[in-house]
Design an enzyme around this catalytic site. Structure first.
Site, short mmCIF file in Angstrom:
data_model
loop_
_atom_site.label_atom_id
_atom_site.label_comp_id
_atom_site.label_asym_id
_atom_site.label_seq_id
_atom_site.Cartn_x
_atom_site.Cartn_y
_atom_site.Cartn_z
CD GLN A 9 -3.30 0.54 1.98
OE1 GLN A 9 -3.27 -0.71 2.57
NE2 GLN A 9 -4.03 1.36 2.32
CB SER A 94 2.23 -5.07 3.73
OG SER A 94 0.99 -4.92 4.51
CG LEU A 95 -1.10 -4.83 -0.71
CD1 LEU A 95 -1.41 -5.47 -2.08
CD2 LEU A 95 -1.66 -3.66 -0.47
NE ARG A 119 -3.36 -8.33 4.67
CZ ARG A 119 -2.35 -7.29 4.69
NH1 ARG A 119 -2.67 -6.19 3.79
NH2 ARG A 119 -0.95 -6.96 5.39
CG HIS A 207 1.96 -4.58 9.03
ND1 HIS A 207 1.80 -5.91 8.88
CD2 HIS A 207 1.87 -3.86 7.92
CE1 HIS A 207 1.40 -6.10 7.55
NE2 HIS A 207 1.51 -4.75 7.00
CD GLN A 256 1.16 -9.79 5.51
OE1 GLN A 256 -0.08 -9.48 5.63
NE2 GLN A 256 1.67 -10.24 4.52
#
Length: 314
Positions: A9, A94-95, A119, A207, A256
């Protein structure tokens, strides 16, 4: 050896994947598949905006995955790429880990899109608007940043959370948690001689431990999804090491949500394994810049446009 890496992102931009979709039917097919999976004309939002809507976590996450997979499909069709033959490993920030898994055949594109939509929704809902925050510390290392986070949490009191969210490399570490603690971290970092400490314009504190409700939601969702063994090795964010067993991947995706994105260590581990060419697939060039600082002996390039595809050589 090549690695394919997939952005997270912040890399989204209006116009992403538009030129690819206009030039190559394989790219258009990926976007159509994502649109159908979500029941939304996400591709139109990617192409034309508005940017405020594209930037919403629930849209940005599946959009970035779609753009990355569109690039991959075009490379396969136009450049003769065979992922299992030509790429040693994959990783995503991440994503981007979901995009990496879809690329490696562990997740279907439709499942990746649906999981990322969920998510994004779960992460947004986990913390009340304005209650959390994130800050980037520039010109520091992981241990110094961790020390700042601990001091800030202590100062804020009342069990405040301030965790290391991203160890991005190149001297950049991101903190995440309760707003009062993160704001204190900025002041503490400046006082300790860290080059820059800036609050980030984000919609939620990603996170960190405050994301526990989102992790629980993802655990439920992932338990209902089929995960195959990836065709190429995945370097997982939370392990900064190869993870190939589907159940271990499932656990890593849940961890995660609240855990640190160990990007610096992941890139270093891939380089140590023999990777000397990193290709960032999809929108933007954020990871390309980080790789150049983490593993300067390796080459790094972004592939996101028809011209980038044409320049790619096996």
């Amino acid at each position: 050896m090549r690695a394919f890496i997939f952005p997270g992102q912040g890399s989204q931009a209006v116009g992403m994947a538009r030129d690819l979709a206009e030039a190559f039917p394989q790219a258009r097919a990926v976007l159509d598949e994502v649109d159908a999976a979500l029941g939304q004309n996400l591709s139109r939002l990617m192409f034309a905006g508005p940017v405020e809507e594209l930037t919403l976590t629930t849209n940005a996450q599946p959009a970035l995955m779609a753009a990355s997979l569109a690039v991959l499909r075009v490379l396969e069709a136009e450049r003769g790429l065979d992922l299992a033959r030509d790429v040693a490993c994959v990783a995503g920030h991440s994503l981007g880990e979901y995009a990496a898994l879809a690329a490696a055949g562990s997740l279907t594109v439709a499942d990746a899109a649906k999981l990322l939509r969920l998510r994004g929704e779960a992460m947004q809902a986990a913390v009340a608007p304005g209650a959390g925050a994130m800050a980037a510390l520039i010109g520091t290392d992981l241990e110094a940043a961790r020390s700042v986070a601990e001091a800030a949490a202590d100062e804020a009191g009342d069990g405040a959370v301030c965790d290391v969210a991203n160890d991005n490399g190149g001297g950049q570490v991101v903190l995440s948690g309760d707003r009062p603690a993160v704001e204190r971290a900025v002041g503490i970092a400046t006082g300790r001689g860290i080059k820059r400490a800036v609050m980030l314009n984000v919609s939620a504190p990603f996170h960190c431990r405050l994301m526990a409700p989102a992790a629980e939601a993802m655990a439920r969702a992932l338990s209902a999804v089929t995960l195959a063994a990836p065709r190429v090795t995945l370097y997982a964010n939370v392990a900064a090491a190869p993870v190939t067993d589907p159940e271990a991947i499932r656990a890593a995706l849940v961890e995660q949500v609240t855990g640190t994105v160990r990007w610096r260590e992941s890139v270093a581990a891939m380089a140590a394994s023999g990777v000397d060419r990193f290709y960032e697939l999809g929108a933007g060039k954020v990871l390309t810049g980080l790789v150049k600082r983490i593993a300067p002996q390796a080459s790094a390039a972004a592939i996101g446009t028809p011209a980038d595809v044409a320049a790619f050589a096996l």
